[in-house]
Design an enzyme around this catalytic site. Structure first.
Site, PDB file in Angstrom:
ATOM      1  N   HIS A 157      42.813  30.621  43.175  1.00  0.00           N
ATOM      2  CA  HIS A 157      44.041  31.081  42.511  1.00  0.00           C
ATOM      3  C   HIS A 157      44.381  30.199  41.322  1.00  0.00           C
ATOM      4  O   HIS A 157      44.180  28.976  41.389  1.00  0.00           O
ATOM      5  CB  HIS A 157      45.217  31.083  43.491  1.00  0.00           C
ATOM      6  CG  HIS A 157      45.064  32.092  44.584  1.00  0.00           C
ATOM      7  ND1 HIS A 157      45.495  33.386  44.465  1.00  0.00           N
ATOM      8  CD2 HIS A 157      44.464  31.992  45.806  1.00  0.00           C
ATOM      9  CE1 HIS A 157      45.191  34.060  45.575  1.00  0.00           C
ATOM     10  NE2 HIS A 157      44.564  33.232  46.390  1.00  0.00           N
ATOM     11  N   GLU A 206      44.714  40.441  40.593  1.00  0.00           N
ATOM     12  CA  GLU A 206      43.753  40.014  41.601  1.00  0.00           C
ATOM     13  C   GLU A 206      42.303  40.123  41.123  1.00  0.00           C
ATOM     14  O   GLU A 206      41.927  41.119  40.483  1.00  0.00           O
ATOM     15  CB  GLU A 206      43.913  40.879  42.867  1.00  0.00           C
ATOM     16  CG  GLU A 206      45.076  40.464  43.729  1.00  0.00           C
ATOM     17  CD  GLU A 206      44.909  40.904  45.157  1.00  0.00           C
ATOM     18  OE1 GLU A 206      43.769  41.027  45.628  1.00  0.00           O
ATOM     19  OE2 GLU A 206      45.956  41.150  45.803  1.00  0.00           O
TER      20      GLU A 206
HETATM   21  N1  LIG Z   1      41.370  39.585  45.489  1.00  0.00           N
HETATM   22  C1  LIG Z   1      41.288  38.476  46.444  1.00  0.00           C
HETATM   23  C2  LIG Z   1      41.231  38.985  47.902  1.00  0.00           C
HETATM   24  C3  LIG Z   1      42.509  39.697  48.338  1.00  0.00           C
HETATM   25  C4  LIG Z   1      43.672  38.768  48.362  1.00  0.00           C
HETATM   26  C5  LIG Z   1      45.039  39.415  48.485  1.00  0.00           C
HETATM   27  N2  LIG Z   1      45.090  40.840  48.507  1.00  0.00           N
HETATM   28  C6  LIG Z   1      45.834  38.802  49.620  1.00  0.00           C
HETATM   29  O1  LIG Z   1      46.700  39.492  50.205  1.00  0.00           O
HETATM   30  O2  LIG Z   1      45.633  37.579  49.890  1.00  0.00           O
HETATM   31  C7  LIG Z   1      40.018  37.663  46.147  1.00  0.00           C
HETATM   32  O3  LIG Z   1      39.042  38.235  45.667  1.00  0.00           O
HETATM   33  O4  LIG Z   1      40.022  36.445  46.421  1.00  0.00           O
END
Ligand SMILES: N[C@H](CCC[C@H](N)C(=O)O)C(=O)O
Length: 275
Positions: A157, A206
């Protein structure tokens, strides 16, 4: 099911195996040629926890962890009577997570999740930098300098604090951060407005799915970054306002993050596809 509008198609893989989950996720996530979702979640057997969760983004890439989805996995296994336990361990690609389910009228409606520790180590995120951590560091993107704090919640992140999150041109700059050469595994990017010491407002682009209505790991990353940057306090519950609703996040002094939020059923069905 969805967690605050972050919707996935969930497949019970306790007695069947999906051969090409990456392809299936790309197909079913499509809003017009598929079912329409932010991705695919497989509920699988585990020899080291109660169940295993695997999640795939809308572009078919596999994520290591998904906060909104793990609450829905807990809901699924309880509501479908695959377990009578309300305290569950779910195995994920970023380790085993512990859930506490809240039951109403014999259905799981809410969950508190121990999301593990926020990790600021540049190598673990990963982010390309000579510095051991990347906290409030400048990045020039699309002609503008953004101060970004990078943190892993098992997935990568980048958290950027701003004054007016509603007017961020997310469609334009989200992909520029997601695919920036600084992030070898790409990155989920959160834009966060600090309302007060116990309230944040967040939007997210995301990795692999674009803007979603909510991001559980992203909300955890945002609160961890807010504490490290002095906007919020450790061991105090912070409300994170997302497009789809609110999550309650506590970043503890030992860097463990607790996330509390709803899990909502939409419909059940049978998928027959040749993928
Ligand atoms: N797109 C994120 C995964 C889904 C995370 C998100 N939808 C959550 O609720 O934590 C990744 O590729 O690391």
């Amino acid at each position: 099911m969805h967690g605050l509008g972050n919707d996935y198609v969930y497949v019970n893989c306790l007695e069947q195996k999906i051969e090409h989950p990456n392809e299936l996720s790309k197909f079913i996530s499509h809003r017009h040629f598929g079912i329409g979702s932010d991705g695919l979640v497989l509920i699988c057997p585990s020899d080291r926890a109660d169940f295993q969760m695997r999640m795939f983004n809308a572009d078919g890439s596999e994520g290591n962890m998904c906060g909104n989805a793990i609450r829905c996995v807990g809901k699924y296994v309880y509501d479908h009577q695959l377990t009578q336990k309300t305290q569950l361990d779910i195995d994920t690609k970023s380790g085993i997570k512990h859930l506490d389910l809240t039951i109403e009228n014999k259905k799981a409606v809410f969950a508190s999740v121990d999301m593990g520790k926020a990790d600021f180590n540049s190598k673990h995120i990963p982010v390309k930098t000579p510095y051991p951590e990347f906290i409030s560091q400048p990045m020039l993107v699309h002609g503008e300098v953004y101060l970004i704090t990078c943190v892993s919640m098992g997935n990568p992140h980048g958290v950027i604090f701003c004054n007016d999150v509603d007017h961020i041109a997310l469609e334009e700059i989200g992909p520029l951060f997601e695919n920036h050469e600084k992030f070898p595994d790409r990155i989920n990017t959160e834009f966060v407005q600090v309302i007060d010491k116990k309230t944040l407002k967040m939007r997210v682009w995301e990795r692999g799915s674009g803007e979603t209505f909510a991001c559980g790991t992203g909300a955890c990353a945002s609160v961890a970054a807010a504490v490290i940057n002095g906007y919020c306090n450790a061991d105090e519950e912070v409300t994170v306002h997302l497009k789809g609703g609110d999550l309650k996040i506590t970043y503890q002094k030992d860097q463990t993050v607790i996330m509390k939020g709803p899990a909502t059923h939409v419909f059940d069905g049978v998928i027959e596809v040749d993928v």
